[in-house]
Write a protein that holds these residues in place. Structure first.
Motif, PDB file in Angstrom:
ATOM      1  N   PHE A   1     -90.587  17.600  61.147  1.00  0.00           N
ATOM      2  CA  PHE A   1     -90.570  16.517  60.910  1.00  0.00           C
ATOM      3  C   PHE A   1     -89.335  15.079  60.305  1.00  0.00           C
ATOM      4  CE2 PHE A   1     -94.439  18.192  60.877  1.00  0.00           C
ATOM      5  CZ  PHE A   1     -95.421  17.491  61.367  1.00  0.00           C
ATOM      6  N   LYS A   2     -88.534  15.848  59.720  1.00  0.00           N
ATOM      7  CA  LYS A   2     -87.013  15.190  59.760  1.00  0.00           C
ATOM      8  C   LYS A   2     -86.672  13.855  60.009  1.00  0.00           C
ATOM      9  CE  LYS A   2     -83.770  18.334  61.066  1.00  0.00           C
ATOM     10  NZ  LYS A   2     -82.507  19.785  61.401  1.00  0.00           N
ATOM     11  N   SER A   3     -86.630  14.339  61.455  1.00  0.00           N
ATOM     12  CA  SER A   3     -86.175  13.224  61.646  1.00  0.00           C
ATOM     13  C   SER A   3     -86.927  11.534  61.668  1.00  0.00           C
ATOM     14  CB  SER A   3     -86.153  13.455  63.520  1.00  0.00           C
ATOM     15  OG  SER A   3     -87.517  13.088  63.864  1.00  0.00           O
ATOM     16  N   TYR A   4     -87.883  11.481  60.787  1.00  0.00           N
ATOM     17  CA  TYR A   4     -88.532  10.496  60.930  1.00  0.00           C
ATOM     18  C   TYR A   4     -87.898   9.306  59.590  1.00  0.00           C
ATOM     19  CZ  TYR A   4     -92.270  11.982  64.180  1.00  0.00           C
ATOM     20  OH  TYR A   4     -92.161  12.600  64.917  1.00  0.00           O
ATOM     21  N   LEU A   5     -86.967  10.011  58.659  1.00  0.00           N
ATOM     22  CA  LEU A   5     -86.824  10.122  56.792  1.00  0.00           C
ATOM     23  C   LEU A   5     -86.088   8.201  57.608  1.00  0.00           C
ATOM     24  CD1 LEU A   5     -86.549  10.635  54.982  1.00  0.00           C
ATOM     25  CD2 LEU A   5     -84.138  11.282  55.030  1.00  0.00           C
ATOM     26  N   THR A   6     -85.075   8.110  57.950  1.00  0.00           N
ATOM     27  CA  THR A   6     -84.429   6.373  58.707  1.00  0.00           C
ATOM     28  C   THR A   6     -85.554   5.621  58.882  1.00  0.00           C
ATOM     29  OG1 THR A   6     -83.636   7.197  60.734  1.00  0.00           O
ATOM     30  CG2 THR A   6     -81.825   7.925  58.838  1.00  0.00           C
ATOM     31  N   THR A   7     -86.560   6.468  59.351  1.00  0.00           N
ATOM     32  CA  THR A   7     -87.457   4.954  60.135  1.00  0.00           C
ATOM     33  C   THR A   7     -88.368   4.392  59.094  1.00  0.00           C
ATOM     34  OG1 THR A   7     -88.855   6.677  61.656  1.00  0.00           O
ATOM     35  CG2 THR A   7     -90.020   5.008  61.280  1.00  0.00           C
ATOM     36  N   TYR A   8     -88.138   4.948  57.551  1.00  0.00           N
ATOM     37  CA  TYR A   8     -88.713   4.518  56.486  1.00  0.00           C
ATOM     38  C   TYR A   8     -87.713   3.645  54.967  1.00  0.00           C
ATOM     39  CZ  TYR A   8     -92.883   5.721  58.384  1.00  0.00           C
ATOM     40  OH  TYR A   8     -94.321   5.964  59.695  1.00  0.00           O
ATOM     41  N   ASN A   9     -86.419   3.918  55.553  1.00  0.00           N
ATOM     42  CA  ASN A   9     -85.869   2.912  55.501  1.00  0.00           C
ATOM     43  C   ASN A   9     -85.159   4.086  53.891  1.00  0.00           C
ATOM     44  OD1 ASN A   9     -84.887   1.191  56.810  1.00  0.00           O
ATOM     45  ND2 ASN A   9     -86.502   0.100  55.997  1.00  0.00           N
ATOM     46  N   ILE A  10     -85.385   5.320  54.072  1.00  0.00           N
ATOM     47  CA  ILE A  10     -84.765   6.112  53.029  1.00  0.00           C
ATOM     48  C   ILE A  10     -83.920   6.645  53.398  1.00  0.00           C
ATOM     49  CG2 ILE A  10     -85.810   8.241  51.745  1.00  0.00           C
ATOM     50  CD1 ILE A  10     -88.709   7.586  52.644  1.00  0.00           C
ATOM     51  N   ASP A  11     -82.631   6.850  52.202  1.00  0.00           N
ATOM     52  CA  ASP A  11     -81.239   7.505  52.956  1.00  0.00           C
ATOM     53  C   ASP A  11     -81.228   8.876  51.996  1.00  0.00           C
ATOM     54  OD1 ASP A  11     -78.940   8.317  51.985  1.00  0.00           O
ATOM     55  OD2 ASP A  11     -78.677   6.407  50.404  1.00  0.00           O
ATOM     56  N   PRO A  12     -81.378   9.967  53.876  1.00  0.00           N
ATOM     57  CA  PRO A  12     -80.853  11.038  53.470  1.00  0.00           C
ATOM     58  C   PRO A  12     -80.074  11.720  52.600  1.00  0.00           C
ATOM     59  CG  PRO A  12     -80.981   9.984  56.185  1.00  0.00           C
ATOM     60  CD  PRO A  12     -80.242   8.830  54.836  1.00  0.00           C
ATOM     61  N   ALA A  13     -79.276  11.277  52.051  1.00  0.00           N
ATOM     62  CA  ALA A  13     -78.665  11.646  51.567  1.00  0.00           C
ATOM     63  C   ALA A  13     -79.178  12.334  50.025  1.00  0.00           C
ATOM     64  CB  ALA A  13     -77.623  10.892  51.539  1.00  0.00           C
ATOM     65  N   ARG A  14     -80.011  11.050  49.754  1.00  0.00           N
ATOM     66  CA  ARG A  14     -80.666  10.858  48.320  1.00  0.00           C
ATOM     67  C   ARG A  14     -81.525  12.248  48.427  1.00  0.00           C
ATOM     68  NH1 ARG A  14     -80.646   4.268  47.621  1.00  0.00           N
ATOM     69  NH2 ARG A  14     -79.170   3.922  46.779  1.00  0.00           N
ATOM     70  N   VAL A  15     -82.561  12.194  48.919  1.00  0.00           N
ATOM     71  CA  VAL A  15     -83.248  13.009  49.139  1.00  0.00           C
ATOM     72  C   VAL A  15     -82.747  14.679  49.034  1.00  0.00           C
ATOM     73  CG1 VAL A  15     -85.004  13.890  51.432  1.00  0.00           C
ATOM     74  CG2 VAL A  15     -84.763  11.677  51.445  1.00  0.00           C
ATOM     75  N   ARG A  16     -81.137  14.801  50.195  1.00  0.00           N
ATOM     76  CA  ARG A  16     -81.333  16.414  49.858  1.00  0.00           C
ATOM     77  C   ARG A  16     -80.613  16.032  48.535  1.00  0.00           C
ATOM     78  NH1 ARG A  16     -78.651  15.074  54.660  1.00  0.00           N
ATOM     79  NH2 ARG A  16     -77.295  13.410  53.450  1.00  0.00           N
ATOM     80  N   ALA A  17     -80.377  15.302  47.321  1.00  0.00           N
ATOM     81  CA  ALA A  17     -80.319  15.300  45.905  1.00  0.00           C
ATOM     82  C   ALA A  17     -80.981  15.531  45.032  1.00  0.00           C
ATOM     83  CB  ALA A  17     -78.762  13.848  45.659  1.00  0.00           C
ATOM     84  N   LEU A  18     -82.472  15.431  45.202  1.00  0.00           N
ATOM     85  CA  LEU A  18     -83.662  15.879  44.950  1.00  0.00           C
ATOM     86  C   LEU A  18     -83.556  17.242  44.994  1.00  0.00           C
ATOM     87  CD1 LEU A  18     -86.421  13.848  46.707  1.00  0.00           C
ATOM     88  CD2 LEU A  18     -84.795  13.757  43.890  1.00  0.00           C
ATOM     89  N   VAL A  19     -82.877  18.029  45.707  1.00  0.00           N
ATOM     90  CA  VAL A  19     -83.418  19.546  45.993  1.00  0.00           C
ATOM     91  C   VAL A  19     -82.386  20.113  44.815  1.00  0.00           C
ATOM     92  CG1 VAL A  19     -82.924  21.823  46.838  1.00  0.00           C
ATOM     93  CG2 VAL A  19     -83.612  19.811  48.119  1.00  0.00           C
ATOM     94  N   PRO A  20     -81.408  19.707  44.434  1.00  0.00           N
ATOM     95  CA  PRO A  20     -80.785  20.278  42.959  1.00  0.00           C
ATOM     96  C   PRO A  20     -81.163  19.510  41.813  1.00  0.00           C
ATOM     97  CG  PRO A  20     -78.773  18.543  44.175  1.00  0.00           C
ATOM     98  CD  PRO A  20     -80.279  19.316  45.787  1.00  0.00           C
ATOM     99  N   LYS A  21     -81.268  18.204  41.606  1.00  0.00           N
ATOM    100  CA  LYS A  21     -81.729  17.763  40.656  1.00  0.00           C
ATOM    101  C   LYS A  21     -82.980  18.071  40.082  1.00  0.00           C
ATOM    102  CE  LYS A  21     -79.730  12.995  41.463  1.00  0.00           C
ATOM    103  NZ  LYS A  21     -79.538  11.932  42.281  1.00  0.00           N
ATOM    104  N   CYS A  22     -83.930  18.800  41.123  1.00  0.00           N
ATOM    105  CA  CYS A  22     -85.218  19.654  40.630  1.00  0.00           C
ATOM    106  C   CYS A  22     -84.865  21.312  40.291  1.00  0.00           C
ATOM    107  CB  CYS A  22     -85.870  18.965  41.645  1.00  0.00           C
ATOM    108  SG  CYS A  22     -86.640  17.786  41.808  1.00  0.00           S
ATOM    109  N   GLY A  23     -83.946  21.580  40.322  1.00  0.00           N
ATOM    110  CA  GLY A  23     -82.824  22.491  40.124  1.00  0.00           C
ATOM    111  C   GLY A  23     -83.829  24.048  41.332  1.00  0.00           C
TER     112      GLY A  23
END
Length: 101
Positions: A68-90
């Motif tokens: 379902f990853k292709s839906y991200l930009t539909t809701y004005n969510i920056d994909p780079a910020r979502v990717r950054a959650l992974v390391p930020k959450c350890g």
């Protein structure tokens, strides 16, 4: 990392599509719980992910949600910020080829 990113895409998308009082169980998490990640992925100066957001990232079934990853930009969510959650959450993970495209 991209696999976790892809997982979050669908979760965030589903959460935003649902009314506040409603939630659906999707790939091991409740979509309303994904709302805890919203402040960390939108706006000009997103906040760091809160513990509840990281719990969502850890709980999601990645192979399930990756498609379902292709839906991200539909809701004005920056994909780079979502990717950054992974390391930020350890979280450290190997990204399957199907989720990298």
């Amino acid at each position: 990392m991209l696999m976790r990113f892809s997982a979050l895409v669908m979760v965030l998308t589903a959460a935003m599509m649902m009314e506040e009082a409603k939630s659906i169980r999707l790939c091991n998490i409740e979509t309303k719980d994904a709302e805890s990640c919203r402040p960390a992925v939108v706006g000009n100066n997103p906040s760091p992910p809160v513990n509840a957001c990281c719990a969502v990232v850890r709980a999601v079934n990645l192979p399930c949600i990756c498609r379902f990853k292709s839906y991200l930009t539909t809701y004005n969510i920056d994909p780079a910020r979502v990717r950054a959650l992974v390391p930020k959450c350890g979280i450290r993970t190997v990204i399957p080829p199907a989720c990298q495209a």
